[in-house]
Design an enzyme around this catalytic site. Sequence first.
Site, PDB file in Angstrom:
ATOM      1  N   ASP A   1       0.668  -0.824   0.075  1.00 11.95           N
ATOM      2  CA  ASP A   1       0.255  -0.123   0.142  1.00 11.95           C
ATOM      3  C   ASP A   1       0.898   1.667  -0.046  1.00 11.95           C
ATOM      4  OD1 ASP A   1      -2.268   1.455  -0.257  1.00 11.95           O
ATOM      5  OD2 ASP A   1      -2.275   1.714   2.238  1.00 11.95           O
ATOM      6  N   TYR A   2       2.282   1.126  -1.202  1.00 12.74           N
ATOM      7  CA  TYR A   2       2.947   2.193  -1.488  1.00 12.74           C
ATOM      8  C   TYR A   2       1.437   3.226  -1.364  1.00 12.74           C
ATOM      9  CZ  TYR A   2       6.946   1.078   0.220  1.00 12.74           C
ATOM     10  OH  TYR A   2       8.572   0.948   1.357  1.00 12.74           O
ATOM     11  N   GLU A   3       1.464   4.714  -1.406  1.00  6.38           N
ATOM     12  CA  GLU A   3       0.740   5.756  -1.566  1.00  6.38           C
ATOM     13  C   GLU A   3       2.036   7.432  -2.325  1.00  6.38           C
ATOM     14  OE1 GLU A   3      -2.668   6.462   0.728  1.00  6.38           O
ATOM     15  OE2 GLU A   3      -2.719   4.241   0.720  1.00  6.38           O
ATOM     16  N   HIS A   4       3.105   7.036  -1.902  1.00  2.83           N
ATOM     17  CA  HIS A   4       4.099   8.243  -2.460  1.00  2.83           C
ATOM     18  C   HIS A   4       5.474   7.755  -2.965  1.00  2.83           C
ATOM     19  CE1 HIS A   4       0.673  11.047   0.092  1.00  2.83           C
ATOM     20  NE2 HIS A   4       0.818   9.690   0.401  1.00  2.83           N
TER      21      HIS A   4
END
Length: 304
Positions: free
Chosen positions: A152-155
């Site tokens: 769940d990397y978002e950046h």
Amino acid sequence: MSSSYLFASILTLQIFLSSSFFQAAAENSRLFREYIGAEGKNVTFTDVPINPAVDFHFILSFTIDYTSSSPPRPTNGDFGAYWDTENLSPSQVSYVKAHHPNVKVAMSLAGDTVNDHRVFFEPASINSWVRNAISSITRIVKEFDLDGIDIDYEHFSADPDTFAECIGRLLYYLKQNEIVSFTSIAPYEDDSVQPHYLALWRKYGHLIDYVNFQFYAYKKGTTVSEFMRYFEIQSANYYGGKILVSFGTDGSGGLSPKNGFFRACSMLRDQGKLHGIFIWSADDSKEANFPYETQSQDFLTSMI
């Protein structure tokens, strides 16, 4: 053989293969997943209603490759457990799994922020990040007796191909060595996010069991027809994947249970495309005593 006949034959074969693929992939499921532990609200596994007739995955949120200092610093793949480890400890993982044979527990990598700072995917190099990630994640999986991993990397401070190689190699190692039994990714529709996950899917999609697509990242007040269109778009993006539908109990966007979420689920079920439901998050649901967790699981068991 004429070129037009050859083209028609190839097109017929492509349509047949595509149809056969979707027939094989079209499969309803009783899978229910819920993120837990990210917000420090003292929620425990035993707080959450667990229907014995569903396949239930808790997803511990989050394990992060950043320091706990202020400000936090990236550690190049050296992950630590940042969820509520007091209430969601190894002994409590063992307890819930022992008392609920249908429960498995995974952990999610990265998330949005740590100590109010954004968590970036920021590898020093592919090889060093993968080496550190394999070591730290294997240690956490064994310590907590976990079954799976969610991404769940978002950046991002690295390009999509670097992300694909780092995460893909990590997933390959964890599965090849039977450290985890299932994997998932948690993308959402954003021009700075989606290209990274699509690059990962194109090269390593065969290693990914579930796509926890964050449909609650769409605008608030999403309609059933819009939701169905979004689902078809993402099913094409993650071709052949098990796209799980979702909503948030934190007041975020997307299609809510009050506005027709379960009607959309019924439509997908009738098409053989309901691969499961997940909720963000148990922490947000605790105050209301988890009504939508119960409703979601009841809906899934109605498909039996």
